[in-house]
Scaffold this motif. Structure first.
Motif, mmCIF file in Angstrom:
data_model
loop_
_atom_site.group_PDB
_atom_site.id
_atom_site.type_symbol
_atom_site.label_atom_id
_atom_site.label_comp_id
_atom_site.label_asym_id
_atom_site.label_seq_id
_atom_site.Cartn_x
_atom_site.Cartn_y
_atom_site.Cartn_z
ATOM 1 N N SER A 1 26.707 40.340 -1.311
ATOM 2 C CA SER A 1 26.571 41.371 -2.343
ATOM 3 C C SER A 1 27.003 40.807 -3.685
ATOM 4 O O SER A 1 27.863 39.930 -3.751
ATOM 5 C CB SER A 1 27.427 42.591 -1.994
ATOM 6 O OG SER A 1 27.416 43.549 -3.038
ATOM 7 N N ARG A 2 26.407 41.327 -4.745
ATOM 8 C CA ARG A 2 26.859 40.914 -6.081
ATOM 9 C C ARG A 2 28.073 41.725 -6.530
ATOM 10 O O ARG A 2 28.662 41.446 -7.566
ATOM 11 C CB ARG A 2 25.723 41.026 -7.094
ATOM 12 C CG ARG A 2 25.124 42.408 -7.261
ATOM 13 C CD ARG A 2 24.247 42.458 -8.525
ATOM 14 N NE ARG A 2 23.292 41.384 -8.612
ATOM 15 C CZ ARG A 2 22.010 41.445 -8.251
ATOM 16 N NH1 ARG A 2 21.532 42.568 -7.745
ATOM 17 N NH2 ARG A 2 21.223 40.430 -8.387
ATOM 18 N N TYR A 3 28.429 42.745 -5.738
ATOM 19 C CA TYR A 3 29.646 43.512 -6.018
ATOM 20 C C TYR A 3 30.757 43.039 -5.085
ATOM 21 O O TYR A 3 30.490 42.571 -3.981
ATOM 22 C CB TYR A 3 29.403 45.010 -5.803
ATOM 23 C CG TYR A 3 28.671 45.664 -6.953
ATOM 24 C CD1 TYR A 3 29.362 46.383 -7.927
ATOM 25 C CD2 TYR A 3 27.296 45.538 -7.083
ATOM 26 C CE1 TYR A 3 28.687 46.972 -8.985
ATOM 27 C CE2 TYR A 3 26.612 46.119 -8.137
ATOM 28 C CZ TYR A 3 27.314 46.840 -9.090
ATOM 29 O OH TYR A 3 26.649 47.409 -10.137
ATOM 30 N N VAL B 1 29.345 46.054 2.312
ATOM 31 C CA VAL B 1 28.895 46.243 0.933
ATOM 32 C C VAL B 1 29.198 47.651 0.430
ATOM 33 O O VAL B 1 29.735 47.832 -0.674
ATOM 34 C CB VAL B 1 27.388 45.939 0.816
ATOM 35 C CG1 VAL B 1 26.891 46.265 -0.588
ATOM 36 C CG2 VAL B 1 27.117 44.463 1.134
ATOM 37 N N LEU B 2 28.889 48.669 1.240
ATOM 38 C CA LEU B 2 29.090 50.044 0.786
ATOM 39 C C LEU B 2 30.555 50.460 0.767
ATOM 40 O O LEU B 2 30.905 51.455 0.126
ATOM 41 C CB LEU B 2 28.283 51.007 1.651
ATOM 42 C CG LEU B 2 26.765 50.855 1.583
ATOM 43 C CD1 LEU B 2 26.080 51.985 2.337
ATOM 44 C CD2 LEU B 2 26.262 50.806 0.138
ATOM 45 N N HIS C 1 32.655 49.205 -0.913
ATOM 46 C CA HIS C 1 33.071 49.076 -2.318
ATOM 47 C C HIS C 1 33.370 50.447 -2.929
ATOM 48 O O HIS C 1 34.192 50.559 -3.838
ATOM 49 C CB HIS C 1 31.959 48.367 -3.106
ATOM 50 C CG HIS C 1 32.249 48.194 -4.562
ATOM 51 N ND1 HIS C 1 33.198 47.319 -5.034
ATOM 52 C CD2 HIS C 1 31.702 48.790 -5.667
ATOM 53 C CE1 HIS C 1 33.233 47.371 -6.358
ATOM 54 N NE2 HIS C 1 32.340 48.262 -6.766
ATOM 55 N N LEU D 1 19.773 50.857 -3.306
ATOM 56 C CA LEU D 1 21.155 50.368 -3.323
ATOM 57 C C LEU D 1 21.205 48.912 -2.863
ATOM 58 O O LEU D 1 21.980 48.112 -3.391
ATOM 59 C CB LEU D 1 22.036 51.224 -2.410
ATOM 60 C CG LEU D 1 22.503 52.563 -2.959
ATOM 61 C CD1 LEU D 1 23.284 53.331 -1.895
ATOM 62 C CD2 LEU D 1 23.367 52.376 -4.207
ATOM 63 N N LEU E 1 20.161 46.877 -5.798
ATOM 64 C CA LEU E 1 21.241 46.827 -6.786
ATOM 65 C C LEU E 1 22.301 45.814 -6.410
ATOM 66 O O LEU E 1 22.744 45.002 -7.236
ATOM 67 C CB LEU E 1 21.880 48.215 -6.926
ATOM 68 C CG LEU E 1 23.203 48.264 -7.696
ATOM 69 C CD1 LEU E 1 22.962 48.047 -9.189
ATOM 70 C CD2 LEU E 1 23.919 49.591 -7.454
ATOM 71 N N THR E 2 22.695 45.858 -5.145
ATOM 72 C CA THR E 2 23.812 45.020 -4.702
ATOM 73 C C THR E 2 23.377 43.631 -4.255
ATOM 74 O O THR E 2 24.228 42.778 -4.007
ATOM 75 C CB THR E 2 24.542 45.701 -3.527
ATOM 76 O OG1 THR E 2 23.611 45.908 -2.450
ATOM 77 C CG2 THR E 2 25.132 47.039 -3.957
ATOM 78 N N ASP E 3 22.067 43.412 -4.137
ATOM 79 C CA ASP E 3 21.537 42.176 -3.570
ATOM 80 C C ASP E 3 22.096 41.974 -2.156
ATOM 81 O O ASP E 3 22.546 40.896 -1.785
ATOM 82 C CB ASP E 3 21.870 40.966 -4.449
ATOM 83 C CG ASP E 3 21.071 39.728 -4.071
ATOM 84 O OD1 ASP E 3 19.972 39.878 -3.511
ATOM 85 O OD2 ASP E 3 21.553 38.603 -4.317
ATOM 86 N N MET E 4 22.043 43.042 -1.367
ATOM 87 C CA MET E 4 22.583 43.033 -0.008
ATOM 88 C C MET E 4 21.773 42.091 0.874
ATOM 89 O O MET E 4 20.554 42.156 0.900
ATOM 90 C CB MET E 4 22.549 44.451 0.562
ATOM 91 C CG MET E 4 23.339 44.636 1.833
ATOM 92 S SD MET E 4 23.112 46.311 2.526
ATOM 93 C CE MET E 4 23.625 47.355 1.165
#
Length: 240
Positions: free
Chosen positions: A43-45, A77-78, A80, A208, A211-214
């Motif tokens: 993820s990017r987050y 990832v989620l 976060h 999503l 967005l996160t690049d999951m």
């Protein structure tokens, strides 16, 4: 709502979806093949450390990992955003693990695969393609749906289901003809709601993931592609 109540709402049903993951031994085999590959950024987050997460979310993660042999990256990832994590999986459970209506679990996964492919979501295509292979016991059909569901080996029922899901996914104008097409193959209006809700929910999930690049877990790629060796299971059972 207290965290222990949230845990009751979220924790148990989600296991029905992920209990079919390959198990520790199969997951360990996959990891051995990929052990020399550098850890992939999922993820990017930032992905929180377990010690920083609420107890109910950690308990859910540990139970899913224990049952399946690995933890799908969507959980990491989620996490976060813990409050959104709980809301996401609560609705996910209502859509994907319910026992009512005429949609099988394989049907639900097929809807996710077809619509996520349209939305260009790598994570959902790979992970739910794996779950479809497991629930359908068909190692090739989800791949056909990914390439072109209209040319896949589907019957009239599945084609009507995916046509309706794709109409919702594309934001087509929904007319009475859409419902009539479903009714011809045995679906009613409550089933139509289920099909549409799955397409709509995963449109959000797909975005999503964008967005996160999951990134999908490597374990998903091989799941359900080879028949399970039942004779080995019996041998192991005798040894216990």
């Amino acid at each position: 709502m207290a965290s222990h109540l949230v845990a009751k709402l979220v924790r148990l049903p989600v296991l029905a979806q992920f209990a079919s993951l390959p198990g520790r031994e199969a997951a360990a085999t996959i990891r051995r093949f990929s052990s020399e590959v550098p850890p992939e950024k999922i993820s990017r987050y930032p992905v929180p450390y377990k010690k920083d997460l609420p107890y109910d979310i950690v308990a859910l993660m540990e139970e899913v990992e224990s049952k399946g042999g690995f933890l799908p990256n969507v959980f990491k990832v989620l996490s976060h955003r813990p409050a959104e994590f709980r809301a996401f999986f609560a609705y996910y459970n209502e859509l994907m693990n319910k026992e009512t209506g005429r949609l099988t679990k394989a049907d639900r996964e097929m809807i996710v695969v077809a619509t996520s492919n349209h939305n260009k979501c790598l994570y959902c295509v790979i992970s739910h393609g794996a779950l479809h292979r497991i629930y359908s016991k068909n190692p090739t059909l989800s791949d056909q749906v990914i390439v072109n569901y209209e040319a896949a080996e589907l019957g009239p029922r599945e084609l009507a289901m995916l046509d309706f899901a794709m109409a919702v996914c594309r934001c087509d104008t929904i007319t009475e003809q859409h419902f009539k097409s479903l009714e011809k193959v045995g679906f009613d209006r409550e089933d139509a709601w289920d099909i549409a809700a799955i397409a709509a929910f995963f449109a959000m999930s797909n975005r999503l993931a964008h967005l996160t690049d999951m990134r999908p877990n490597l374990e998903f790629y091989n799941m359900g592609r080879m028949p399970r060796d039942k004779s080995k299971d019996k041998t192991e059972g005798k040894g216990k």
